[in-house]
Enzyme design. Structure first.
Site, mmCIF file in Angstrom:
data_model
loop_
_atom_site.group_PDB
_atom_site.id
_atom_site.type_symbol
_atom_site.label_atom_id
_atom_site.label_comp_id
_atom_site.label_asym_id
_atom_site.label_seq_id
_atom_site.Cartn_x
_atom_site.Cartn_y
_atom_site.Cartn_z
ATOM 1 N N ASP A 1 37.008 -18.253 -63.872
ATOM 2 C CA ASP A 1 35.903 -18.811 -62.691
ATOM 3 C C ASP A 1 34.532 -18.629 -63.303
ATOM 4 O O ASP A 1 34.293 -17.767 -64.193
ATOM 5 C CB ASP A 1 35.931 -17.741 -61.513
ATOM 6 C CG ASP A 1 35.314 -18.368 -60.120
ATOM 7 O OD1 ASP A 1 36.046 -18.602 -59.404
ATOM 8 O OD2 ASP A 1 34.007 -18.802 -60.426
ATOM 9 N N ASN A 2 33.509 -19.575 -62.911
ATOM 10 C CA ASN A 2 32.287 -19.490 -63.806
ATOM 11 C C ASN A 2 31.297 -18.746 -62.828
ATOM 12 O O ASN A 2 30.426 -18.842 -63.125
ATOM 13 C CB ASN A 2 31.556 -21.053 -64.341
ATOM 14 C CG ASN A 2 31.600 -21.769 -62.815
ATOM 15 O OD1 ASN A 2 31.691 -21.368 -61.801
ATOM 16 N ND2 ASN A 2 31.038 -23.133 -62.895
ATOM 17 N N ASP B 1 33.716 -21.713 -67.516
ATOM 18 C CA ASP B 1 33.947 -22.952 -66.877
ATOM 19 C C ASP B 1 35.231 -23.844 -67.466
ATOM 20 O O ASP B 1 35.532 -23.977 -68.319
ATOM 21 C CB ASP B 1 32.831 -23.834 -67.222
ATOM 22 C CG ASP B 1 32.561 -25.002 -66.476
ATOM 23 O OD1 ASP B 1 33.164 -25.633 -66.332
ATOM 24 O OD2 ASP B 1 31.353 -24.997 -65.727
ATOM 25 N N TYR C 1 33.074 -36.407 -52.407
ATOM 26 C CA TYR C 1 34.004 -35.182 -52.451
ATOM 27 C C TYR C 1 35.510 -35.759 -52.387
ATOM 28 O O TYR C 1 36.164 -35.226 -53.334
ATOM 29 C CB TYR C 1 33.515 -34.245 -51.523
ATOM 30 C CG TYR C 1 34.529 -33.251 -51.454
ATOM 31 C CD1 TYR C 1 35.040 -32.341 -52.387
ATOM 32 C CD2 TYR C 1 35.337 -32.906 -50.035
ATOM 33 C CE1 TYR C 1 35.948 -31.354 -52.078
ATOM 34 C CE2 TYR C 1 36.130 -32.022 -49.870
ATOM 35 C CZ TYR C 1 36.629 -31.121 -50.983
ATOM 36 O OH TYR C 1 37.453 -30.101 -50.842
ATOM 37 N N TYR D 1 27.064 -30.413 -33.787
ATOM 38 C CA TYR D 1 26.710 -31.769 -34.026
ATOM 39 C C TYR D 1 27.199 -32.824 -33.383
ATOM 40 O O TYR D 1 28.371 -33.397 -33.827
ATOM 41 C CB TYR D 1 27.112 -31.668 -35.538
ATOM 42 C CG TYR D 1 26.618 -30.815 -36.507
ATOM 43 C CD1 TYR D 1 25.105 -30.237 -36.167
ATOM 44 C CD2 TYR D 1 27.101 -30.439 -37.645
ATOM 45 C CE1 TYR D 1 24.650 -29.330 -37.011
ATOM 46 C CE2 TYR D 1 26.370 -29.317 -38.358
ATOM 47 C CZ TYR D 1 25.218 -28.824 -38.279
ATOM 48 O OH TYR D 1 24.552 -28.063 -39.128
ATOM 49 N N ALA E 1 26.064 -37.043 -40.339
ATOM 50 C CA ALA E 1 26.737 -38.082 -41.017
ATOM 51 C C ALA E 1 28.110 -37.789 -41.560
ATOM 52 O O ALA E 1 28.271 -36.937 -42.077
ATOM 53 C CB ALA E 1 25.701 -38.639 -41.947
ATOM 54 N N ASP F 1 31.044 -37.475 -40.215
ATOM 55 C CA ASP F 1 32.006 -36.629 -39.456
ATOM 56 C C ASP F 1 32.954 -37.617 -38.883
ATOM 57 O O ASP F 1 32.703 -38.351 -37.800
ATOM 58 C CB ASP F 1 31.581 -35.599 -38.613
ATOM 59 C CG ASP F 1 31.068 -34.418 -39.012
ATOM 60 O OD1 ASP F 1 31.724 -34.069 -40.261
ATOM 61 O OD2 ASP F 1 30.207 -33.613 -38.601
HETATM 62 N N1 UDP Z 1 29.833 -28.372 -36.835
HETATM 63 C C1 UDP Z 1 28.880 -28.064 -35.864
HETATM 64 N N2 UDP Z 1 27.987 -27.163 -36.325
HETATM 65 C C2 UDP Z 1 27.960 -26.530 -37.366
HETATM 66 C C3 UDP Z 1 28.767 -26.961 -38.255
HETATM 67 C C4 UDP Z 1 29.820 -27.911 -38.023
HETATM 68 O O1 UDP Z 1 29.008 -28.699 -34.894
HETATM 69 O O2 UDP Z 1 26.723 -25.596 -37.464
HETATM 70 C C5 UDP Z 1 31.145 -29.198 -36.663
HETATM 71 C C6 UDP Z 1 31.193 -30.354 -37.843
HETATM 72 O O3 UDP Z 1 30.343 -31.561 -37.283
HETATM 73 C C7 UDP Z 1 32.874 -30.771 -37.653
HETATM 74 C C8 UDP Z 1 33.457 -29.244 -37.169
HETATM 75 O O4 UDP Z 1 32.331 -28.448 -36.871
HETATM 76 O O5 UDP Z 1 33.037 -31.399 -36.285
HETATM 77 C C9 UDP Z 1 33.923 -28.634 -38.541
HETATM 78 O O6 UDP Z 1 32.751 -28.555 -39.612
HETATM 79 P P1 UDP Z 1 32.878 -27.905 -40.784
HETATM 80 O O7 UDP Z 1 31.794 -28.017 -41.583
HETATM 81 O O8 UDP Z 1 33.338 -26.238 -40.591
HETATM 82 O O9 UDP Z 1 34.299 -28.457 -41.444
HETATM 83 P P2 UDP Z 1 34.462 -30.026 -41.944
HETATM 84 O O10 UDP Z 1 35.590 -30.620 -40.981
HETATM 85 O O11 UDP Z 1 33.231 -30.801 -42.365
HETATM 86 O O12 UDP Z 1 35.440 -29.791 -43.174
#
Ligand code: UDP
Length: 328
Positions: free
Chosen positions: A32-33, A51, A141, A208, A283, A285
């Site tokens: 692990d780095n 690395d 990603y 969100y 954005a 999701d």
């Molecule tokens: N989410 C949220 N508030 C936060 C972080 C995440 O509403 O502060 C929502 C996000 O939009 C997604 C879900 O929670 O629908 C899971 O997000 P997370 O980032 O944990 O994992 P991901 O599904 O993106 O891998």
């Protein structure tokens, strides 16, 4: 199979993998780095700091230890950051995998369990998602992980390196016995954020978006306990060791929970009010991501054992005991 190399074993999921392998009596070498991992999370294993993109470093590790199999967690994994900086993601994730496979080929190691992601699917064509469904990532990603899945497939054909590409849904929870847990800087994941709000380290949780086409308008995800995830990796390694066929496997519980349901369950588990405020959508999701885990159950013999309350309760134990994470 005795000695396992865990690349990225100081990170969140990698450290849980290391703990499980140590518990089962394997010799574990962590590479692990420490750019996002924590040395304190590596317990009972040898740590080599370096690395995975550095071929000379990997050559030293493979020469020093009689590695029988590799589990590779070493990668960047923030969706938003990957959109802003795709070169960083392809550069680290793909180059790291090329370097790891090169070292495996040169040192005659023929089994790899690889961390992939539900983000390889992009906007799903149906629920629950099966491994054979369309893969059209909507961010760099997921695209970097899908590119590596392609490389794994070709490396199997060309060099006989067999692989399991484990497509994670939402990992959460902690290993309360080993005293390890989730510690990201910055934290972006829902469950740790909710628990930081429960601890009073944040004023509130931002939801969100509440206008998605779901029962309560908030996004639905499939949360899986990190210890169940680690168990699936071990089963996958044993499956490859028995000569099992390479391929992708979804790792999820098969159940979906909305953001509001997560917050409500966390209120119940912690007994804290956890203020929440609806904010704009994030954005990229997708509204719903739920795994079909049929293949992992049938082929690997995997069975997730811990449900949502257990996931949140174990994460809560970690956050209460380590309000500042590993403190580094
Ligand atoms: N989410 C949220 N508030 C936060 C972080 C995440 O509403 O502060 C929502 C996000 O939009 C997604 C879900 O929670 O629908 C899971 O997000 P997370 O980032 O944990 O994992 P991901 O599904 O993106 O891998």
């Amino acid at each position: 199979m005795k000695t396992i190399l865990v690349a990225g074993g100081a990170g969140y999921i990698g450290s849980h993998m290391t703990a499980l392998l140590v518990e089962k009596g394997y010799d574990v070498v962590v590479a692990d780095n420490l750019c996002t991992g924590h040395w304190q999370a590596v317990k009972g294993a040898r740590l080599r700091v370096g690395d995975v993109r550095d071929g000379a470093f990997l050559d030293r590790v493979f020469s020093e230890f009689p590695i029988d199999g590799v589990i590779n967690f070493a990668a960047f994994s923030l969706v938003g950051e990957s959109v802003a900086d795709p070169l960083k993601y392809y550069g680290n994730n793909v180059t790291g995998a090329v370097s790891m496979l090169t070292a495996m080929k040169n040192h005659g190691v023929d089994k790899i369990v690889f961390s992939s992601t539900a983000a390889t699917y992009g906007e799903p064509e149906k629920q629950p998602i099966e491994e054979t469904d369309r893969t059209e990532p909507t961010n760099p990603y997921g695209a970097s992980k899908l590119a590596i899945e392609g490389l794994l497939k070709w490396s199997d054909r060309a060099y006989g390196i067999r692989y399991a590409a484990l497509r994670y849904f939402n990992a959460a929870g902690s290993n309360t016995d080993a005293g390890i847990g989730e510690d990201h800087h910055p934290e972006t994941h829902l469950i740790p954020i909710v628990l930081q709000a429960a601890l009073g380290k944040r004023d509130h949780v931002g939801i969100y978006g509440d206008d998605y086409p779901t029962a309560d308008g908030t996004c639905v995800r499939d949360y899986i306990h990190v210890r169940d995830l680690a168990q699936a990796h071990l089963l996958a390694l044993e499956y490859l060791d028995r000569g099992g066929e390479s391929g992708p496997f979804n790792l999820g519980s098969g159940d979906g929970f909305s953001v509001k349901e997560i917050i409500e369950t966390a209120r119940k588990v912690t007994g804290k009010p956890i203020p929440a405020v609806v904010e704009p959508r994030r954005a990229g999701d997708p509204s719903v991501l739920i795994a079909s885990n049929r293949k992992a159950r049938e082929v690997l013999g995997w069975k997730p054992e811990r449900g949502l309350e257990q996931i949140i309760a174990d994460a809560w134990t970690w956050h209460q005991g380590h309000p500042d994470g590993y403190g580094d």
